[in-house]
Design a protein around this motif. Structure first.
Motif, PDB file in Angstrom:
ATOM      1  N   ALA A   1     -28.786 -35.816 -14.583  1.00  0.00           N
ATOM      2  CA  ALA A   1     -28.625 -35.882 -16.031  1.00  0.00           C
ATOM      3  C   ALA A   1     -27.199 -35.469 -16.370  1.00  0.00           C
ATOM      4  O   ALA A   1     -26.513 -34.849 -15.551  1.00  0.00           O
ATOM      5  CB  ALA A   1     -29.623 -34.948 -16.715  1.00  0.00           C
ATOM      6  N   PRO A   2     -26.723 -35.791 -17.575  1.00  0.00           N
ATOM      7  CA  PRO A   2     -25.389 -35.314 -17.966  1.00  0.00           C
ATOM      8  C   PRO A   2     -25.342 -33.790 -17.936  1.00  0.00           C
ATOM      9  O   PRO A   2     -26.325 -33.118 -18.279  1.00  0.00           O
ATOM     10  CB  PRO A   2     -25.243 -35.838 -19.406  1.00  0.00           C
TER      11      PRO A   2
ATOM     12  N   SER B   1     -22.741 -39.577 -21.310  1.00  0.00           N
ATOM     13  CA  SER B   1     -23.788 -39.722 -22.318  1.00  0.00           C
ATOM     14  C   SER B   1     -24.108 -38.387 -22.970  1.00  0.00           C
ATOM     15  O   SER B   1     -23.739 -37.320 -22.467  1.00  0.00           O
ATOM     16  CB  SER B   1     -25.065 -40.279 -21.669  1.00  0.00           C
ATOM     17  N   VAL B   2     -24.812 -38.446 -24.083  1.00  0.00           N
ATOM     18  CA  VAL B   2     -25.258 -37.232 -24.774  1.00  0.00           C
ATOM     19  C   VAL B   2     -26.226 -36.473 -23.872  1.00  0.00           C
ATOM     20  O   VAL B   2     -27.157 -37.053 -23.300  1.00  0.00           O
ATOM     21  CB  VAL B   2     -25.942 -37.586 -26.105  1.00  0.00           C
TER      22      VAL B   2
ATOM     23  N   PRO C   1     -37.303 -43.035 -26.577  1.00  0.00           N
ATOM     24  CA  PRO C   1     -37.356 -43.565 -25.210  1.00  0.00           C
ATOM     25  C   PRO C   1     -36.343 -42.909 -24.276  1.00  0.00           C
ATOM     26  O   PRO C   1     -35.238 -42.540 -24.691  1.00  0.00           O
ATOM     27  CB  PRO C   1     -37.041 -45.053 -25.405  1.00  0.00           C
ATOM     28  N   VAL C   2     -36.744 -42.757 -23.035  1.00  0.00           N
ATOM     29  CA  VAL C   2     -35.876 -42.194 -21.998  1.00  0.00           C
ATOM     30  C   VAL C   2     -35.294 -43.355 -21.194  1.00  0.00           C
ATOM     31  O   VAL C   2     -36.024 -44.221 -20.706  1.00  0.00           O
ATOM     32  CB  VAL C   2     -36.660 -41.250 -21.078  1.00  0.00           C
ATOM     33  N   ARG C   3     -33.974 -43.357 -21.066  1.00  0.00           N
ATOM     34  CA  ARG C   3     -33.285 -44.436 -20.361  1.00  0.00           C
ATOM     35  C   ARG C   3     -32.884 -43.958 -18.968  1.00  0.00           C
ATOM     36  O   ARG C   3     -32.247 -42.917 -18.811  1.00  0.00           O
ATOM     37  CB  ARG C   3     -32.036 -44.853 -21.154  1.00  0.00           C
ATOM     38  N   ILE C   4     -33.286 -44.731 -17.957  1.00  0.00           N
ATOM     39  CA  ILE C   4     -32.873 -44.448 -16.583  1.00  0.00           C
ATOM     40  C   ILE C   4     -31.826 -45.478 -16.181  1.00  0.00           C
ATOM     41  O   ILE C   4     -32.125 -46.673 -16.097  1.00  0.00           O
ATOM     42  CB  ILE C   4     -34.058 -44.511 -15.605  1.00  0.00           C
TER      43      ILE C   4
ATOM     44  N   LEU D   1     -30.853 -40.604 -18.049  1.00  0.00           N
ATOM     45  CA  LEU D   1     -30.870 -40.106 -16.683  1.00  0.00           C
ATOM     46  C   LEU D   1     -30.189 -41.106 -15.758  1.00  0.00           C
ATOM     47  O   LEU D   1     -30.127 -42.303 -16.056  1.00  0.00           O
ATOM     48  CB  LEU D   1     -32.302 -39.880 -16.197  1.00  0.00           C
ATOM     49  N   LEU D   2     -29.698 -40.612 -14.654  1.00  0.00           N
ATOM     50  CA  LEU D   2     -29.126 -41.457 -13.605  1.00  0.00           C
ATOM     51  C   LEU D   2     -30.049 -41.431 -12.405  1.00  0.00           C
ATOM     52  O   LEU D   2     -30.485 -40.370 -11.969  1.00  0.00           O
ATOM     53  CB  LEU D   2     -27.749 -40.928 -13.193  1.00  0.00           C
ATOM     54  N   MET D   3     -30.369 -42.621 -11.877  1.00  0.00           N
ATOM     55  CA  MET D   3     -31.054 -42.709 -10.586  1.00  0.00           C
ATOM     56  C   MET D   3     -30.053 -43.300  -9.613  1.00  0.00           C
ATOM     57  O   MET D   3     -29.585 -44.429  -9.801  1.00  0.00           O
ATOM     58  CB  MET D   3     -32.283 -43.616 -10.696  1.00  0.00           C
TER      59      MET D   3
END
Length: 333
Positions: free
Chosen positions: A266-267, A93-94, A41-44, A100-102
């Motif tokens: 993103a990181p 984060s890794v 899963p992708v976390r925003i 991701l950051l919104m």
């Protein structure tokens, strides 16, 4: 010696096969990475509260992004400290493309100027991925103010120095900076009244407790109902929702732009193929009519951009806001 033309077909096939294998080996790491991601899963992380403009935009994009990626897309609100709590979490984060950051543009363009220190470097620790929307501010006045348009408003403001007040979502917020930009460019003075958020600021404008307000879009229903007067758009182009309303640039405040671009980060160190795919998928999503409609409900405009274009827009915004913050000596509370 056997001439080149006499090389057997079997030898030729072996040579060509060896060359092809070598080329494939060189390309395999990037190709394999692009195909393998996402593997979970992708976390925003949204660094502002539920219902905020970054949250609305993240939710508009998340469902179609989930379908495009074939993995769940989970939204996590981590608000606080003008967006710095959520931004720090992503920056640390890794860097594998699964976090991701919104964020609102202000967390990138203004925080470095108004805080003595922040726990990450916006340029070194975060990688721009995709712009989502340009948030435009709308200059609105209470209905009882004796002006009918932006030119009359600016003349009235100049004729009554210190007599008018404007509301903002808090000290050093984008709404506050817009007010200071107006005061600086128009050569006027008005009292700044900071609130804890744009919603209470809007309520006091409706009640007539303050005289004007740079609205991030939450007051447009009241404009349509005749309870507030929309005077101008605080950006470089008119709003599609109100095409008859001029920009402040048009009425004499040249170059006035209080807009902010909200987008994904993103990181730092996130693989380029992952960033490129995310940029491509999000740009396709922004062209979807249903998504564009959701974005327009908050008075914003979808802004599909390349990574480089997004980076340039944010650099230009940082330069402009940094200048007004320094000129007006604006500090965070």
């Amino acid at each position: 010696m056997t001439p080149p033309t006499a090389i057997s077909s079997s030898v030729r096939r072996a040579l060509l096969g060896g060359i092809s294998a070598a080329l494939l080996l060189g390309a395999t790491p990037l190709a394999a990475l692009a195909q393998a991601w996402p593997s979970k899963p992708v976390r925003i992380v949204v660094n502002f509260p539920p219902g905020s403009s970054p949250d609305v935009l993240a939710r508009a994009v998340s469902q179609p992004l989930q379908q495009a990626l074939g993995q769940p897309v989970i939204i996590e609100n981590r608000a606080g400290a003008s967006g710095m709590i959520g931004a720090e979490a992503v920056a640390k984060s890794v860097a594998d493309g699964h976090t991701l950051l919104m964020t609102a543009g202000s967390a990138i363009t203004t925080n470095p100027f108004i805080y003595a220190s922040i726990p990450y470097d916006t340029e070194k620790d975060l990688t721009p991925v995709a712009a989502v929307a340009r948030i435009v501010l709308f200059l609105e006045a209470k209905a009882s103010l004796p002006v009918k348009d932006a030119k009359e408003f600016l003349a009235y403001l100049k004729a009554h120095p210190g007599k008018l007040s404007y509301a903002s979502a808090g000290n050093a917020t984008g709404l506050h900076l817009a007010g200071e930009m107006l005061k600086s460019q128009a050569g006027v003075y008005a009292l700044h009244v900071p609130y804890r958020g744009s919603a209470p600021a809007l309520q006091d404008l409706l009640a007539g407790q303050v005289d004007f307000f740079f609205d991030p879009g939450i007051g447009l229903t009241h404009v349509r109902a005749g309870k507030l007067r929309l005077l101008a758009v605080a950006g470089m182009s008119r709003s599609a929702a109100f095409p008859e309303v001029p920009t402040l640039d048009e009425v004499g405040l040249k170059g006035f732009d209080a807009g902010q671009t909200h987008g994904f980060y993103a990181p730092a160190g996130t693989p380029a193929p992952v960033v490129e795919r995310l940029n491509r998928e999000i740009n396709l999503i922004l062209a979807m009519p249903a998504v564009k409609t959701q974005i327009e409900t908050i008075g914003a405009e979808a802004t599909p951009l390349s990574v480089q274009q997004f980076t340039t827009v944010m650099a230009d915004d940082s330069k402009r806001y940094g200048a007004i913050i320094k000129e007006r000596n604006i500090k965070a509370d």
